[in-house]
Design a protein around this motif. Structure first.
Motif, PDB file in Angstrom:
ATOM      1  N   ARG A 158       0.855  -1.184   0.000  1.00 60.18           N
ATOM      2  CA  ARG A 158       0.000   0.000   0.000  1.00 60.18           C
ATOM      3  C   ARG A 158       0.892   1.236   0.000  1.00 60.18           C
ATOM      4  NH1 ARG A 158      -5.334  -0.006   3.610  1.00 60.18           N
ATOM      5  NH2 ARG A 158      -5.574  -1.781   2.187  1.00 60.18           N
ATOM      6  N   THR A 159       0.533   2.236  -0.784  1.00 60.58           N
ATOM      7  CA  THR A 159       1.325   3.467  -0.853  1.00 60.58           C
ATOM      8  C   THR A 159       0.550   4.649  -0.284  1.00 60.58           C
ATOM      9  OG1 THR A 159       0.546   4.028  -3.073  1.00 60.58           O
ATOM     10  CG2 THR A 159       2.519   2.645  -2.919  1.00 60.58           C
ATOM     11  N   PHE A 160       1.291   5.679   0.112  1.00 63.61           N
ATOM     12  CA  PHE A 160       0.673   6.896   0.610  1.00 63.61           C
ATOM     13  C   PHE A 160       1.543   8.090   0.239  1.00 63.61           C
ATOM     14  CE2 PHE A 160       3.783   5.988   3.754  1.00 63.61           C
ATOM     15  CZ  PHE A 160       4.026   7.130   4.510  1.00 63.61           C
ATOM     16  N   LYS A 161       0.957   9.264   0.282  1.00 66.45           N
ATOM     17  CA  LYS A 161       1.682  10.497   0.002  1.00 66.45           C
ATOM     18  C   LYS A 161       2.190  11.092   1.306  1.00 66.45           C
ATOM     19  CE  LYS A 161      -0.790  11.809  -4.227  1.00 66.45           C
ATOM     20  NZ  LYS A 161      -1.603  12.858  -4.898  1.00 66.45           N
ATOM     21  N   CYS A 162       3.503  11.315   1.365  1.00 66.87           N
ATOM     22  CA  CYS A 162       4.102  11.871   2.582  1.00 66.87           C
ATOM     23  C   CYS A 162       3.854  13.376   2.709  1.00 66.87           C
ATOM     24  CB  CYS A 162       5.605  11.593   2.603  1.00 66.87           C
ATOM     25  SG  CYS A 162       6.013   9.841   2.639  1.00 66.87           S
ATOM     26  N   GLY A 163       3.453  14.018   1.624  1.00 65.17           N
ATOM     27  CA  GLY A 163       3.206  15.453   1.652  1.00 65.17           C
ATOM     28  C   GLY A 163       2.423  15.871   0.430  1.00 65.17           C
ATOM     29  N   SER A 164       1.862  17.072   0.458  1.00 60.94           N
ATOM     30  CA  SER A 164       1.098  17.572  -0.681  1.00 60.94           C
ATOM     31  C   SER A 164       1.084  19.095  -0.639  1.00 60.94           C
ATOM     32  CB  SER A 164      -0.329  17.045  -0.637  1.00 60.94           C
ATOM     33  OG  SER A 164      -1.074  17.715   0.370  1.00 60.94           O
ATOM     34  N   LEU A 165       0.518  19.695  -1.678  1.00 64.14           N
ATOM     35  CA  LEU A 165       0.372  21.152  -1.708  1.00 64.14           C
ATOM     36  C   LEU A 165      -0.878  21.612  -0.969  1.00 64.14           C
ATOM     37  CD1 LEU A 165       1.414  21.921  -5.398  1.00 64.14           C
ATOM     38  CD2 LEU A 165       2.769  22.208  -3.312  1.00 64.14           C
ATOM     39  N   ASP A 166      -1.720  20.669  -0.545  1.00 64.00           N
ATOM     40  CA  ASP A 166      -2.941  21.045   0.160  1.00 64.00           C
ATOM     41  C   ASP A 166      -2.686  21.465   1.593  1.00 64.00           C
ATOM     42  OD1 ASP A 166      -4.408  20.403  -2.103  1.00 64.00           O
ATOM     43  OD2 ASP A 166      -4.647  18.309  -1.479  1.00 64.00           O
ATOM     44  N   GLN A 167      -1.638  20.914   2.186  1.00 61.93           N
ATOM     45  CA  GLN A 167      -1.324  21.241   3.571  1.00 61.93           C
ATOM     46  C   GLN A 167       0.130  20.897   3.857  1.00 61.93           C
ATOM     47  OE1 GLN A 167      -3.270  18.651   6.436  1.00 61.93           O
ATOM     48  NE2 GLN A 167      -3.489  17.038   4.891  1.00 61.93           N
ATOM     49  N   ILE A 168       0.669  21.532   4.881  1.00 54.13           N
ATOM     50  CA  ILE A 168       1.999  21.189   5.360  1.00 54.13           C
ATOM     51  C   ILE A 168       1.836  20.125   6.434  1.00 54.13           C
ATOM     52  CG2 ILE A 168       4.074  22.025   6.516  1.00 54.13           C
ATOM     53  CD1 ILE A 168       3.537  24.771   5.289  1.00 54.13           C
ATOM     54  N   THR A 169       2.483  18.993   6.235  1.00 54.46           N
ATOM     55  CA  THR A 169       2.329  17.896   7.179  1.00 54.46           C
ATOM     56  C   THR A 169       3.679  17.207   7.371  1.00 54.46           C
ATOM     57  OG1 THR A 169       1.045  15.908   7.696  1.00 54.46           O
ATOM     58  CG2 THR A 169       1.689  16.232   5.387  1.00 54.46           C
ATOM     59  N   THR A 170       3.681  16.088   8.059  1.00 55.40           N
ATOM     60  CA  THR A 170       4.882  15.275   8.259  1.00 55.40           C
ATOM     61  C   THR A 170       4.568  13.853   7.825  1.00 55.40           C
ATOM     62  OG1 THR A 170       4.306  14.554  10.504  1.00 55.40           O
ATOM     63  CG2 THR A 170       5.491  16.675  10.265  1.00 55.40           C
ATOM     64  N   PRO A 171       5.574  13.064   7.504  1.00 57.51           N
ATOM     65  CA  PRO A 171       5.306  11.663   7.161  1.00 57.51           C
ATOM     66  C   PRO A 171       4.560  10.918   8.271  1.00 57.51           C
ATOM     67  CG  PRO A 171       7.518  12.263   6.482  1.00 57.51           C
ATOM     68  CD  PRO A 171       6.989  13.421   7.279  1.00 57.51           C
ATOM     69  N   ALA A 172       4.869  11.236   9.525  1.00 59.59           N
ATOM     70  CA  ALA A 172       4.191  10.562  10.639  1.00 59.59           C
ATOM     71  C   ALA A 172       2.697  10.838  10.617  1.00 59.59           C
ATOM     72  CB  ALA A 172       4.803  11.003  11.958  1.00 59.59           C
ATOM     73  N   LEU A 173       2.324  12.091  10.426  1.00 63.05           N
ATOM     74  CA  LEU A 173       0.900  12.439  10.369  1.00 63.05           C
ATOM     75  C   LEU A 173       0.244  11.855   9.125  1.00 63.05           C
ATOM     76  CD1 LEU A 173       1.015  16.174  11.541  1.00 63.05           C
ATOM     77  CD2 LEU A 173       0.104  14.216  12.820  1.00 63.05           C
ATOM     78  N   ALA A 174       0.953  11.911   7.999  1.00 66.97           N
ATOM     79  CA  ALA A 174       0.393  11.404   6.750  1.00 66.97           C
ATOM     80  C   ALA A 174       0.184   9.898   6.784  1.00 66.97           C
ATOM     81  CB  ALA A 174       1.306  11.774   5.589  1.00 66.97           C
ATOM     82  N   ALA A 175       0.950   9.192   7.615  1.00 65.29           N
ATOM     83  CA  ALA A 175       0.862   7.730   7.666  1.00 65.29           C
ATOM     84  C   ALA A 175      -0.283   7.227   8.531  1.00 65.29           C
ATOM     85  CB  ALA A 175       2.176   7.148   8.173  1.00 65.29           C
ATOM     86  N   ILE A 176      -0.851   8.073   9.380  1.00 64.17           N
ATOM     87  CA  ILE A 176      -1.835   7.600  10.357  1.00 64.17           C
ATOM     88  C   ILE A 176      -3.055   6.961   9.696  1.00 64.17           C
ATOM     89  CG2 ILE A 176      -3.455   8.311  12.143  1.00 64.17           C
ATOM     90  CD1 ILE A 176      -1.395  10.359  13.081  1.00 64.17           C
ATOM     91  N   ASP A 177      -3.730   7.691   8.820  1.00 67.19           N
ATOM     92  CA  ASP A 177      -4.948   7.155   8.204  1.00 67.19           C
ATOM     93  C   ASP A 177      -4.665   5.929   7.334  1.00 67.19           C
ATOM     94  OD1 ASP A 177      -6.511   8.968   9.494  1.00 67.19           O
ATOM     95  OD2 ASP A 177      -6.733  10.329   7.785  1.00 67.19           O
TER      96      ASP A 177
END
Length: 409
Positions: free
Chosen positions: A90-109
């Motif tokens: 399964r893949t996920f995006k570690c960041g985007s232009l929609d918001q400033i985030t971190t890989p840790a936060l992006a990985a939760i969902d």
């Protein structure tokens, strides 16, 4: 949060076979620990669990007591993640232009969804927590560290959690036959790089320049191997009086010109797809003098004494002591200030990597363990010599993985 995408990994027969023994060992360890799954984020442990070596450190691997292996990887690394024995990628995006985030936060969902789909949202999950020494996979690395506990508490609030650092270190200490073969490949690439660099060792050469030549060899010879996707590493040259400083916790090449009569110590840590080497060779530029010959002879005999002790059931301390006693009898005991070796393969240089070949070690050697043997003599203001080999314990003794460029005696 960014949505995840998933593919069911179409693993080849060879990759599946490579992972079968490792998956079985993980299952046994999980059942003994009464765990439903283990979750790892350190790239070396992701590699051990899944056969996939992450690039930037944001990937997560999960292995279950039922034998399933899953990967949550950044989108950019999908081609590497698919080259694994995981059945679920399964893949996920570690960041985007929609918001400033971190890989840790992006990985939760994505992780919450993955654990639910694997029916692990209420299972007892083991995770890594303690201090670790991780070889560098890229110029900059992301390490989840203690944040993985916070991620799991949000992604799987009903799952009992347990730190399992000791368990994964034990698993990593004993390699499968397939993993030993991968380490052997890394050593063979290093052998070619040493052959590539050695002719350039001449008077007037600069330490930093020689180190760069050796390092270039890892990529040159690694990438012509059709079974290797990523090959590189680190190399250092320390000459003359500088070579005595190789006893430190780190190596350092300097802008020093080599001179006739110098010890020239070349230390390297290279990798092939996440399987690491730890190799040192020392030579004299020109003809060794009487003292240098004595040092080489002492190191050679210490090496052979250590080799004679390596077999399943032997105490790691006995291996260190055998080499240390030789150096002491030759008058160089006070010039060998570090342990004789440490675990290698998933790690490059790590105090946590088992087995620890140390005079106070309580570990017992097992078939499948891989480690280095590095007897040395360092004399401040004069110079130093070290010969660092990699070995694997077999059912009856040991296998020398780095028999090239023998000690000059």
């Amino acid at each position: 949060m960014a949505a995840a995408t998933e593919t069911m990994n179409d693993i080849s027969g060879k990759l599946q076979a490579d992972g079968r023994e490792r998956i079985s060992r993980i299952q046994d360890a999980l059942k003994r620990a009464e765990l439903g799954a283990v979750l790892c984020t350190l790239p070396s442990y992701v590699l051990m669990l899944s056969g996939y070596w992450p690039v930037i450190g944001t990937a997560i691997a999960i292995a279950t007591a039922d034998g399933e292996v899953a990967i949550l990887a950044p989108e950019d690394e999908l081609p590497f993640a698919e080259h694994s024995w995981a059945t679920r990628v399964r893949t996920f995006k570690c960041g985007s232009l929609d918001q400033i985030t971190t890989p840790a936060l992006a990985a939760i969902d994505p992780l919450r969804s993955l654990l639910h789909d694997m029916n692990l949202h209420c299972a007892r999950i083991g995770y890594e927590l303690g201090a670790a020494s991780e070889p560098s996979t890229y110029a900059g690395m992301y390490l989840y560290s203690h944040s993985i506990l916070d991620i799991l508490r949000v992604a799987a609030p009903s799952a009992p959690l347990a730190p399992i650092d000791d368990m994964v270190r034990r698993l990593a200490a004993v390699k499968t036959p397939q993993e030993i073969d991968r380490i052997r490949t890394a050593c063979q690439i290093a052998e070619s790089a040493y052959a590539y660099g050695r002719p350039q060792i001449r008077a007037g050469a600069i330490e930093t320049g020689l180190a760069a030549l050796y390092r270039a060899g890892f990529s040159v010879y690694g990438m012509i191997n059709e079974n290797v996707k990523r090959a590189d590493g680190f190399a250092w040259c320390m000459s003359g009086p500088n070579s005595a400083e190789a006893k430190a916790a780190f190596a350092c090449s300097r802008h020093r010109q080599l001179q006739m009569g110098d010890f020239v110590l070349i230390h390297t840590n290279s990798y092939a797809d996440g399987y690491w080497t730890d190799i040192t060779r020392t030579q004299v530029l020109g003809e060794p003098d009487a003292k240098q010959n004595q040092i080489f002879a002492a190191i050679s005999d210490a090496r052979e004494a250590a080799f004679a002790k390596i077999k399943p059931g032997a105490r790691a301390a006995e291996v260190d002591i055998a080499a240390r006693e030789v150096l002491t009898k030759r008058g160089f005991g006070n010039h060998f200030p570090h342990s004789l070796g440490h675990g290698i393969g998933f790690a490059s240089i790590s105090a946590n990597a088992r087995p620890c070949i140390h005079p106070k070690s309580d570990e017992v050697l097992e078939a499948g363990m891989a480690f280095n043997i590095e007897p040395a003599v360092y004399i401040d203001g004069y110079g130093g010599a070290r010969h660092c080999d990699m070995v694997a314990v077999t059912e009856t003794g040991m296998d020398l993985l780095t028999g090239f460029q023998p000690i000059v005696t």
